[in-house]
Design a protein around this motif. Structure first.
Motif, short mmCIF file in Angstrom:
data_model
loop_
_atom_site.label_atom_id
_atom_site.label_comp_id
_atom_site.label_asym_id
_atom_site.label_seq_id
_atom_site.Cartn_x
_atom_site.Cartn_y
_atom_site.Cartn_z
N ASP A 192 0.82 -1.22 0.00
CA ASP A 192 0.00 0.00 0.00
C ASP A 192 0.85 1.26 0.00
OD1 ASP A 192 -2.27 -1.55 0.02
OD2 ASP A 192 -2.46 -1.52 2.20
N GLY A 193 1.96 1.24 -0.74
CA GLY A 193 2.78 2.43 -0.89
C GLY A 193 3.65 2.75 0.31
N VAL A 194 3.81 1.84 1.24
CA VAL A 194 4.63 2.07 2.43
C VAL A 194 5.59 0.88 2.57
CG1 VAL A 194 4.70 2.43 4.92
CG2 VAL A 194 2.81 3.35 3.57
N VAL A 195 6.87 1.21 2.73
CA VAL A 195 7.89 0.17 2.95
C VAL A 195 8.03 -0.03 4.45
CG1 VAL A 195 10.28 -0.52 2.59
CG2 VAL A 195 9.09 0.81 0.84
N GLY B 49 5.68 -9.28 0.34
CA GLY B 49 4.76 -8.28 -0.19
C GLY B 49 3.81 -8.86 -1.23
N LYS B 50 3.10 -7.98 -1.86
CA LYS B 50 2.11 -8.37 -2.87
C LYS B 50 2.80 -8.61 -4.21
CE LYS B 50 -2.14 -6.73 -5.07
NZ LYS B 50 -3.14 -5.64 -5.14
N VAL C 93 13.52 -4.28 16.39
CA VAL C 93 13.53 -2.99 15.70
C VAL C 93 12.48 -3.03 14.60
CG1 VAL C 93 14.94 -1.32 14.45
CG2 VAL C 93 16.02 -2.81 16.14
N TRP C 94 11.80 -1.92 14.40
CA TRP C 94 10.84 -1.82 13.30
C TRP C 94 10.97 -0.43 12.67
CZ3 TRP C 94 6.96 1.91 13.36
CH2 TRP C 94 6.75 2.55 14.59
N ALA C 95 10.55 -0.34 11.42
CA ALA C 95 10.63 0.93 10.69
C ALA C 95 9.58 0.95 9.59
CB ALA C 95 12.02 1.14 10.10
N ALA C 96 9.11 2.13 9.26
CA ALA C 96 8.14 2.31 8.18
C ALA C 96 8.46 3.63 7.48
CB ALA C 96 6.71 2.33 8.72
N GLU C 97 8.41 3.61 6.15
CA GLU C 97 8.76 4.79 5.36
C GLU C 97 7.90 4.81 4.10
OE1 GLU C 97 10.98 8.31 5.06
OE2 GLU C 97 11.04 6.80 6.66
N PRO C 98 7.17 5.90 3.83
CA PRO C 98 6.35 5.97 2.61
C PRO C 98 7.23 5.97 1.36
CG PRO C 98 5.70 7.65 4.21
CD PRO C 98 6.99 7.09 4.68
N PHE D 261 -6.16 -13.35 6.43
CA PHE D 261 -6.87 -12.32 5.68
C PHE D 261 -5.96 -11.10 5.58
CE2 PHE D 261 -10.09 -8.72 5.93
CZ PHE D 261 -10.22 -8.66 4.56
N LEU D 262 -5.53 -10.80 4.35
CA LEU D 262 -4.64 -9.66 4.09
C LEU D 262 -5.29 -8.79 3.02
CD1 LEU D 262 -1.07 -11.25 4.01
CD2 LEU D 262 -2.09 -9.89 5.83
N PRO D 263 -6.02 -7.76 3.41
CA PRO D 263 -6.66 -6.89 2.40
C PRO D 263 -5.65 -6.24 1.47
CG PRO D 263 -7.54 -6.47 4.60
CD PRO D 263 -6.37 -7.35 4.78
N SER D 264 -4.43 -5.97 1.94
CA SER D 264 -3.43 -5.31 1.10
C SER D 264 -2.92 -6.25 0.00
CB SER D 264 -2.27 -4.84 1.96
OG SER D 264 -1.69 -5.93 2.67
N VAL D 265 -3.07 -7.56 0.17
CA VAL D 265 -2.61 -8.52 -0.83
C VAL D 265 -3.79 -9.10 -1.60
CG1 VAL D 265 -1.38 -10.71 -1.15
CG2 VAL D 265 -0.59 -9.08 0.55
N GLU D 266 -4.84 -9.50 -0.89
CA GLU D 266 -6.04 -10.05 -1.52
C GLU D 266 -7.24 -9.50 -0.76
OE1 GLU D 266 -8.53 -11.31 -3.83
OE2 GLU D 266 -6.54 -12.11 -4.34
N SER D 267 -7.96 -8.55 -1.38
CA SER D 267 -9.03 -7.83 -0.68
C SER D 267 -10.37 -8.54 -0.73
CB SER D 267 -9.18 -6.42 -1.26
OG SER D 267 -9.45 -6.50 -2.66
#
Length: 422
Positions: free
Chosen positions: A21-24, A72-73, A40-45, A171-177
């Motif tokens: 969904d556009g976020v790494v 990912g998808k 450790v975790w990280a998120a970056e658009p 259930f992963l809406p970002s991969v299969e909605s």
């Protein structure tokens, strides 16, 4: 051997990174005993211009690990699960290929097949096998993105490969909605959002039993579901037990291949060195011991020879001196009278500490406290002798002077003058 290889390859940590969904997003997982913790975790658009800076930034923030997987998808991906017996990976691949025509209406062009056997064996020695099929071109696109960002990944893991008895529905809406996977089949997503939320809640509950998640207020577990599902597959050990079953990425971005080569090369080098040491000790060990023993004996003999040479040289010198004394002329018989005359002319403060008589001269060593003693005038009463050599010295602040006096007969001087005239 598989457990040993798993310890060597996996170690005590791994990292997972993926874009949804556009976020790494990414995370690094560390093992503490039997428990895995998301340290450790990280998120970056992602950038709107399609740049790969977000991937680099997330990799920098989560840090490097022993193993790195990407998830990912994937457009055009297909997934199914079937029951099979526990088989070696090569035979299991044959079973998967036999099952493909029964499960898929059409194989993707240049399709890549990735499968994950369950680590737990069920009744009748049957296990569940998760199979993901996706176009090879999609892996090429992902590989180019990783190369541009400077990232390296050991494997690509499709999130649904985490299906297992302990996590039967995903259930992963970002991969299969439109569909979710449950009871080994795809089912339509419930129209009621509350029912869909219950499925997600059950997934998170199962994952929380597997991982210790961060307690930060900014951390949203639902957003990291693909990362957690891929981490579940790695933590289960299937990736390192069946490495050929998961291979999907090109070799140029898979550092695990080079690590394995380095580990094997190091092991072979150690074995070769040990073999060379063993052969050397067996072949040359006795010769080396004998050489060292002979060297010690040689040094001992050299020391003995040096001692004997020194003793012989000293004995020869003593023998020479004794021969000189034996061959020496005893001088005149009235030597005692001459010594009496010398003793009479010496003052009372002069001591004779040494005297040597020969047929040609008399050597005297005198000790005197008078440093102004006139020795030539003192010797004048001796009508038959003259001063041939006189040396006087006084050491430092000492009050005693040492006089070395050589007396020669007067006839010796006249003979020397006559020979000079001739």
């Amino acid at each position: 051997m598989n457990r040993l290889w798993q310890r060597i390859s996996l170690g005590r940590e791994f990292s997972v990174i993926g874009a949804v969904d556009g976020v790494v997003r990414g995370g690094r997982f560390v093992r503490s005993g039997k428990t895995w913790r998301m340290a450790v975790w990280a998120a970056e658009p992602e950038r709107e211009d399609g740049g790969t800076g977000a991937w680099s930034e997330v990799m920098r923030r989560i840090g490097t690990a022993d193993c790195c997987v990407v998830t990912g998808k994937v457009e055009g991906a297909l997934f199914f699960r079937f029951a099979s017996t526990e088989l070696p990976v090569a035979a299991q691949r044959g079973a998967v290929e036999f099952e493909l025509p029964r499960r898929l209406l059409r194989m993707p062009d240049a399709g890549l097949v990735q499968f994950a056997p369950d680590m737990t064996v069920g009744a009748d020695r049957m296990i569940g096998v998760n199979v993901a099929v996706f176009p090879a071109s999609q892996m090429g696109v992902l590989a180019k993105k990783l190369e541009k960002s400077g990232c390296r990944a050991d494997e690509f893991l499709y999130p649904f490969l985490a299906v297992s008895p302990e996590l039967p529905e995903i259930f992963l809406p970002s991969v299969e909605s439109d569909f979710y996977f449950a009871d080994s089949e795809w089912k339509p997503v419930p129209g009621d959002p509350a029912e869909a939320a219950k499925i997600t809640g059950r997934m998170l509950e199962a994952l929380r039993r597997r991982f210790l998640l961060p307690g930060d207020a900014e951390f949203v577990p639902e957003e990291f579901l693909p990362i957690l599902l891929a981490a579940k597959v790695v933590a289960g050990g299937a990736v390192h037990r069946y490495p050929d079953a998961f291979k999907a990425l090109p070799d140029r971005i898979r550092p695990v291949r080079f690590r394995r080569h380095l580990i094997i090369s190091a092991l072979l080098g150690i074995l070769l060195a040990a073999d060379l040491v063993w052969m050397f000790s067996r072949t040359w060990g006795d010769e080396i011991l004998e050489y060292r023993s002979l060297s010690r004996e040689e040094r001992k003999l050299k020391s003995q020879i040096a001692t004997m040479k020194s003793s012989a040289k000293r004995g020869a010198k003593e023998l020479k001196e004794m021969s000189r004394v034996v061959d020496m002329n005893v001088g005149e018989y009235d030597a005692v009278r001459e010594f009496g005359l010398i003793s009479d002319i010496l003052p009372s403060d002069v001591m004779v500490s040494g005297i040597r008589w020969s047929d040609t001269d008399i050597d005297l060593v005198l000790q005197c406290e008078n440093d102004k003693l006139d020795v030539p005038a003192l010797i004048q009463p001796l009508k038959r002798w003259r001063v041939a050599q006189l040396q006087q010295r006084q050491a430092g602040d000492s009050a005693v002077a040492t006089i070395n006096l050589k007396l020669a007969p007067l006839g010796t001087q006249e003979k020397a003058k006559k020979e000079t005239k001739r």
